[in-house]
Design a protein around this motif. Structure first.
Motif, PDB file in Angstrom:
ATOM      1  N   ARG A  60     -42.849  20.786  61.492  1.00  0.00           N
ATOM      2  CA  ARG A  60     -42.378  19.395  61.466  1.00  0.00           C
ATOM      3  C   ARG A  60     -41.305  19.198  60.401  1.00  0.00           C
ATOM      4  NH1 ARG A  60     -47.914  17.048  62.341  1.00  0.00           N
ATOM      5  NH2 ARG A  60     -47.960  16.439  64.527  1.00  0.00           N
ATOM      6  N   ALA A  61     -41.443  19.919  59.299  1.00  0.00           N
ATOM      7  CA  ALA A  61     -40.492  19.762  58.200  1.00  0.00           C
ATOM      8  C   ALA A  61     -39.138  20.378  58.532  1.00  0.00           C
ATOM      9  CB  ALA A  61     -41.055  20.402  56.931  1.00  0.00           C
ATOM     10  N   TYR A  62     -39.104  21.343  59.470  1.00  0.00           N
ATOM     11  CA  TYR A  62     -37.863  22.057  59.757  1.00  0.00           C
ATOM     12  C   TYR A  62     -37.255  21.710  61.110  1.00  0.00           C
ATOM     13  CZ  TYR A  62     -38.466  25.191  55.762  1.00  0.00           C
ATOM     14  OH  TYR A  62     -38.567  25.704  54.501  1.00  0.00           O
ATOM     15  N   ALA A  63     -38.093  21.360  62.092  1.00  0.00           N
ATOM     16  CA  ALA A  63     -37.604  21.238  63.463  1.00  0.00           C
ATOM     17  C   ALA A  63     -36.750  19.994  63.656  1.00  0.00           C
ATOM     18  CB  ALA A  63     -38.776  21.217  64.425  1.00  0.00           C
ATOM     19  N   CYS A  64     -35.627  20.155  64.366  1.00  0.00           N
ATOM     20  CA  CYS A  64     -34.764  19.039  64.726  1.00  0.00           C
ATOM     21  C   CYS A  64     -34.974  18.630  66.178  1.00  0.00           C
ATOM     22  CB  CYS A  64     -33.299  19.419  64.512  1.00  0.00           C
ATOM     23  SG  CYS A  64     -32.921  19.982  62.849  1.00  0.00           S
ATOM     24  N   HIS A  65     -35.624  19.478  66.966  1.00  0.00           N
ATOM     25  CA  HIS A  65     -35.907  19.197  68.365  1.00  0.00           C
ATOM     26  C   HIS A  65     -37.370  19.529  68.651  1.00  0.00           C
ATOM     27  CE1 HIS A  65     -31.720  18.429  68.981  1.00  0.00           C
ATOM     28  NE2 HIS A  65     -31.361  19.680  68.743  1.00  0.00           N
TER      29      HIS A  65
END
Length: 400
Positions: A252-257
């Motif tokens: 969640r902290a890294y994903a953009c999609h």
């Protein structure tokens, strides 16, 4: 420990230190002896590894003596790390490195006994009380050398990025049943043969967008091995002791999609199947915002997307009665069903979500039951209603 044991221990320690100090002048001879011992048993020592062998033996024995004389310095452990790293870079097999340490321990101990027998023959039995400490020191040295060797070996292997990528691709493509591939996965990728693994699939909507803000390699003990595909980023995840909840928070902290996340598998051989499950989880994402979709929490939706023809048949048989309704009213009924399901079947909780009265929720549900021919109070019919709702969501995502 009684007074007699303490006295014996001090006497043994003093005797060992005296013997060790006398070995300093014999270091060249000891290095000759150890070098000969090592070479006599090396059947296939790599070329070029005899040139520095005597120096390595001399330095190692000197540090071993210093460790006995002054245990607080432990330069022997620093040397063990350096030697382990160097031997890994030179390609010496680890078992030959460890054999060298065993031989060094034997040569060192036998030399201590010889010196003690020559200068303190009456106290020779006391030396046995210190044997455990001497061999513990040698074991520490060999363990540190082995750790440095393995770490260096792993770093060297990871430099071969093409090999790493080929192995990750093969695992994700479901070829993990090949024993040679599994051996390469443990050696080259550093994955344990048995452990806790998952696969994450991150959607990439177009060639210019980034599906993830950076590609983390290790976060909170969770290790990622990434592969870039045309429309997604895939990650083989070595969870270690972490759980899927921990992995979800990291993503969640890294994903953009959107992200699809497989269940946990216990062998690299199962990563191909895990990839398919992660892709299935990804197909359940509907929100315009980035979602982390865990398959184990989206099984009904995953079941629907895995069987599109059957899902469409179910949607028509259950929800076709809604097609004659005004789109606004139809949307209101479906929104109420969603809120009621997400609230655990509580009309009161659903009403709070929808900012209406609980009786309004119940009235809408009754209308939906009448139009679908399925009752929310009958478990089997409720299952059909829920799956049909998921099928409708899937149909809404389809082009046209």
């Amino acid at each position: 420990m009684d007074a007699r044991a303490r006295t014996t221990g001090r006497s043994a320690g003093a005797l060992t230190r005296r013997a060790a100090s006398r070995l300093v002048t014999r270091l060249p001879d000891l290095a000759d002896r150890l070098t000969a011992e090592i070479l006599s048993g090396d059947v296939a020592r790599p070329a070029g590894l005899t040139d520095d062998l005597w120096d390595a033996c001399h330095i190692g024995l000197r540090h071993g003596i210093e460790a006995i004389l002054d245990p607080s310095r432990r330069a022997d452990l620093r040397w063990a790390r350096e030697l382990g790293r160097r031997r890994a870079e030179q390609g010496l097999p680890l078992d030959q490195l460890l054999r060298s340490y065993r031989l060094a321990g034997r040569v060192f101990w036998e030399s201590l006994v010889e010196v003690a027998a020559q200068h303190d023959p009456d106290q020779l039995p006391a030396l046995a009380h210190h044997a455990v400490r001497v061999w513990q020191t040698i074991d520490e040295q060999s363990s540190v050398a082995a750790e440095a060797y393995r770490r260096t070996e792993f770093e060297l292997l990871r430099r071969d990025e093409e090999q790493v990528q080929a192995i990750v691709d093969a695992l994700l493509d479901g070829r993990g049943a090949d024993g040679r591939l599994l051996a390469a996965a443990t050696t080259v990728l550093g994955l344990p043969a048995r452990g806790r693994f998952a696969v994450a699939v991150l959607r990439q909507d177009d060639a210019l967008s980034r599906p993830i803000a950076g590609r983390p390699e290790t976060v909170n003990g969770i290790r990622f091995l990434w592969r870039l595909r045309a429309d997604a980023h895939l990650a083989v995840v070595d969870l270690g002791d972490a759980g899927l909840d921990d992995l979800t928070e990291v993503l969640r902290a890294y994903a953009c999609h959107h992200v699809g996340l497989s269940p946990v598998v216990d062998s690299p051989a199962d990563l191909g199947h895990a990839r398919w499950l992660a892709e299935l989880a990804l197909r359940t994402c509907r929100s315009p915002r980035a979602e982390v979709a865990r398959l184990d929490r989206r099984l009904p939706a995953a079941l629907v997307v895995s069987q599109p023809e059957l899902a469409e048949h179910l949607r028509r048989s259950v929800l076709d009665g809604l097609t004659a309704l005004d789109p606004v009213k139809r949307g209101l009924l479906l929104e109420t069903l969603d809120a009621w399901l997400e609230s655990g079947g509580s009309a009161t909780a659903a009403a709070r979500r929808l900012y209406c009265h609980p009786n309004t929720v119940l009235n809408r549900l009754r209308t939906l039951e009448r139009l679908s021919g399925r009752s929310s109070s009958r478990p089997l019919e409720l299952v059909e209603l829920v799956l049909a709702r998921h099928a409708l969501h899937e149909g809404d995502k389809s082009p046209g």
